[in-house]
Design a protein around this motif. Structure first.
Motif, PDB file in Angstrom:
ATOM      1  N   PRO A   5       1.856 -44.223  53.395  1.00  0.00           N
ATOM      2  CA  PRO A   5       1.122 -44.337  54.659  1.00  0.00           C
ATOM      3  C   PRO A   5       1.738 -45.340  55.647  1.00  0.00           C
ATOM      4  N   LEU A   6       2.348 -46.409  55.172  1.00  0.00           N
ATOM      5  CA  LEU A   6       2.999 -47.368  56.060  1.00  0.00           C
ATOM      6  C   LEU A   6       4.157 -46.706  56.801  1.00  0.00           C
ATOM      7  N   THR A   7       4.958 -45.928  56.094  1.00  0.00           N
ATOM      8  CA  THR A   7       6.090 -45.225  56.699  1.00  0.00           C
ATOM      9  C   THR A   7       5.594 -44.246  57.762  1.00  0.00           C
ATOM     10  N   VAL A   8       4.545 -43.513  57.438  1.00  0.00           N
ATOM     11  CA  VAL A   8       3.956 -42.544  58.371  1.00  0.00           C
ATOM     12  C   VAL A   8       3.419 -43.267  59.606  1.00  0.00           C
ATOM     13  N   ALA A   9       2.725 -44.379  59.378  1.00  0.00           N
ATOM     14  CA  ALA A   9       2.131 -45.123  60.496  1.00  0.00           C
ATOM     15  C   ALA A   9       3.211 -45.609  61.457  1.00  0.00           C
ATOM     16  N   TRP A  10       4.318 -46.123  60.926  1.00  0.00           N
ATOM     17  CA  TRP A  10       5.343 -46.644  61.836  1.00  0.00           C
ATOM     18  C   TRP A  10       5.997 -45.522  62.635  1.00  0.00           C
ATOM     19  N   ALA A  11       6.218 -44.365  62.031  1.00  0.00           N
ATOM     20  CA  ALA A  11       6.774 -43.237  62.790  1.00  0.00           C
ATOM     21  C   ALA A  11       5.849 -42.907  63.957  1.00  0.00           C
ATOM     22  N   ARG A  12       4.540 -42.949  63.716  1.00  0.00           N
ATOM     23  CA  ARG A  12       3.559 -42.632  64.753  1.00  0.00           C
ATOM     24  C   ARG A  12       3.465 -43.730  65.811  1.00  0.00           C
ATOM     25  N   GLU A  13       3.666 -44.989  65.422  1.00  0.00           N
ATOM     26  CA  GLU A  13       3.356 -46.122  66.295  1.00  0.00           C
ATOM     27  C   GLU A  13       4.562 -46.813  66.918  1.00  0.00           C
ATOM     28  N   HIS A  14       5.778 -46.411  66.601  1.00  0.00           N
ATOM     29  CA  HIS A  14       6.934 -47.228  66.980  1.00  0.00           C
ATOM     30  C   HIS A  14       7.193 -47.305  68.483  1.00  0.00           C
ATOM     31  N   HIS A  15       6.550 -46.469  69.280  1.00  0.00           N
ATOM     32  CA  HIS A  15       6.673 -46.585  70.742  1.00  0.00           C
ATOM     33  C   HIS A  15       5.409 -47.159  71.390  1.00  0.00           C
ATOM     34  N   ARG A  16       4.439 -47.510  70.587  1.00  0.00           N
ATOM     35  CA  ARG A  16       3.203 -48.079  71.130  1.00  0.00           C
ATOM     36  C   ARG A  16       3.368 -49.559  71.434  1.00  0.00           C
ATOM     37  N   ALA A  17       2.463 -50.053  72.250  1.00  0.00           N
ATOM     38  CA  ALA A  17       2.385 -51.495  72.495  1.00  0.00           C
ATOM     39  C   ALA A  17       1.871 -52.166  71.221  1.00  0.00           C
ATOM     40  N   PRO A  18       2.184 -53.432  71.020  1.00  0.00           N
ATOM     41  CA  PRO A  18       1.721 -54.132  69.820  1.00  0.00           C
ATOM     42  C   PRO A  18       0.209 -54.004  69.570  1.00  0.00           C
ATOM     43  N   SER A  19      -0.574 -53.879  70.610  1.00  0.00           N
ATOM     44  CA  SER A  19      -2.021 -53.731  70.420  1.00  0.00           C
ATOM     45  C   SER A  19      -2.382 -52.423  69.717  1.00  0.00           C
ATOM     46  N   ARG A  63      18.980 -51.996  58.073  1.00  0.00           N
ATOM     47  CA  ARG A  63      19.730 -53.186  57.638  1.00  0.00           C
ATOM     48  C   ARG A  63      19.225 -54.432  58.367  1.00  0.00           C
ATOM     49  N   ARG A  64      18.943 -54.324  59.670  1.00  0.00           N
ATOM     50  CA  ARG A  64      18.419 -55.473  60.417  1.00  0.00           C
ATOM     51  C   ARG A  64      17.025 -55.865  59.926  1.00  0.00           C
ATOM     52  N   VAL A  65      16.203 -54.881  59.584  1.00  0.00           N
ATOM     53  CA  VAL A  65      14.875 -55.176  59.030  1.00  0.00           C
ATOM     54  C   VAL A  65      15.021 -55.896  57.695  1.00  0.00           C
ATOM     55  N   ASP A  66      15.917 -55.421  56.867  1.00  0.00           N
ATOM     56  CA  ASP A  66      16.143 -56.028  55.552  1.00  0.00           C
ATOM     57  C   ASP A  66      16.537 -57.501  55.703  1.00  0.00           C
ATOM     58  N   VAL A  67      17.426 -57.786  56.637  1.00  0.00           N
ATOM     59  CA  VAL A  67      17.847 -59.170  56.880  1.00  0.00           C
ATOM     60  C   VAL A  67      16.689 -59.989  57.461  1.00  0.00           C
ATOM     61  N   ALA A  68      15.972 -59.420  58.431  1.00  0.00           N
ATOM     62  CA  ALA A  68      14.869 -60.142  59.077  1.00  0.00           C
ATOM     63  C   ALA A  68      13.774 -60.513  58.078  1.00  0.00           C
ATOM     64  N   LEU A  69      13.554 -59.647  57.117  1.00  0.00           N
ATOM     65  CA  LEU A  69      12.525 -59.912  56.099  1.00  0.00           C
ATOM     66  C   LEU A  69      13.117 -60.581  54.871  1.00  0.00           C
ATOM     67  N   ALA A  78       6.607 -56.240  63.942  1.00  0.00           N
ATOM     68  CA  ALA A  78       7.504 -56.971  64.845  1.00  0.00           C
ATOM     69  C   ALA A  78       8.947 -56.889  64.359  1.00  0.00           C
ATOM     70  N   ALA A  79       9.169 -56.979  63.045  1.00  0.00           N
ATOM     71  CA  ALA A  79      10.525 -56.876  62.507  1.00  0.00           C
ATOM     72  C   ALA A  79      11.086 -55.468  62.736  1.00  0.00           C
ATOM     73  N   LEU A  80      10.275 -54.453  62.532  1.00  0.00           N
ATOM     74  CA  LEU A  80      10.716 -53.076  62.765  1.00  0.00           C
ATOM     75  C   LEU A  80      11.033 -52.838  64.242  1.00  0.00           C
ATOM     76  N   LYS A  81      10.146 -53.282  65.123  1.00  0.00           N
ATOM     77  CA  LYS A  81      10.352 -53.081  66.560  1.00  0.00           C
ATOM     78  C   LYS A  81      11.577 -53.820  67.049  1.00  0.00           C
TER      79      LYS A  81
END
Length: 166
Positions: free
Chosen positions: A134-148, A56-62, A158-161
């Motif tokens: 693939p976007l959904t898969v990528a975020w599951a894999r990357e959501h604890h990584r640094a932005p780099s 819901r926060r992502v939806d509002v942010a975007l 950034a909106a997801l994080k």
């Protein structure tokens, strides 16, 4: 919100046994594919409530222009936690241990603690098997990584994080 504040809020929220509201549940499911719904329904009530808040926060942010894949990423970013089978108090212990020790040291073996700490990788594999975008898969894999380490467009990541850390 600070990382500690976020974790404290998540802990107390996880103590409530209630399911998400029927309208929230229907909204979430409307943004998931068939295989993703199967995974969604296996998630704990606390994880589903948290995920709905993130989405819901992502939806509002975007500005309500989030794609289905982005909302699915918000809803399912923690789906890999299923594999660990850890409850609330064990998750707290795992989080504390991961802060005190190097992650690599704790994830060498294949046990529930290691699977919890690798939930990002496990979630990506589950979502791939479920036929997720693939976007959904990528975020599951990357959501604890640094932005780099993000491969998503910077504004989406950034909106997801931000929504997950709120």
């Amino acid at each position: 919100m600070s990382s500690v504040g976020h974790l404290v809020r998540r802990f107390f929220g996880s103590l409530r046994p209630s399911e998400p509201s029927a309208s929230d549940e229907a909204w979430a499911i409307s943004h998931l594919g068939r295989g993703e719904v199967v995974l969604w329904r296996r998630m704990s009530n606390a994880d589903r409530r948290h995920a709905i808040g993130v989405a819901r926060r992502v939806d509002v942010a975007l500005r309500n222009d989030a794609s289905t894949a982005v909302l699915a990423a918000a809803l399912l970013h923690d789906v890999g936690k299923l594999d660990s089978g850890l409850g609330t108090f064990s998750r707290v212990a795992a989080t504390v241990l991961s802060a005190a020790f190097r992650r690599e040291r704790l994830t060498r073996r294949d046990n529930r603690l290691a699977r919890y700490l690798r939930h990002d990788e496990i979630g990506a594999a589950l979502l791939t098997a479920a036929g997720s975008d693939p976007l959904t898969v990528a975020w599951a894999r990357e959501h604890h990584r640094a932005p780099s380490g993000w491969t998503l467009p910077p504004d989406l990541a950034a909106a997801l994080k931000s929504a997950d850390d709120d």
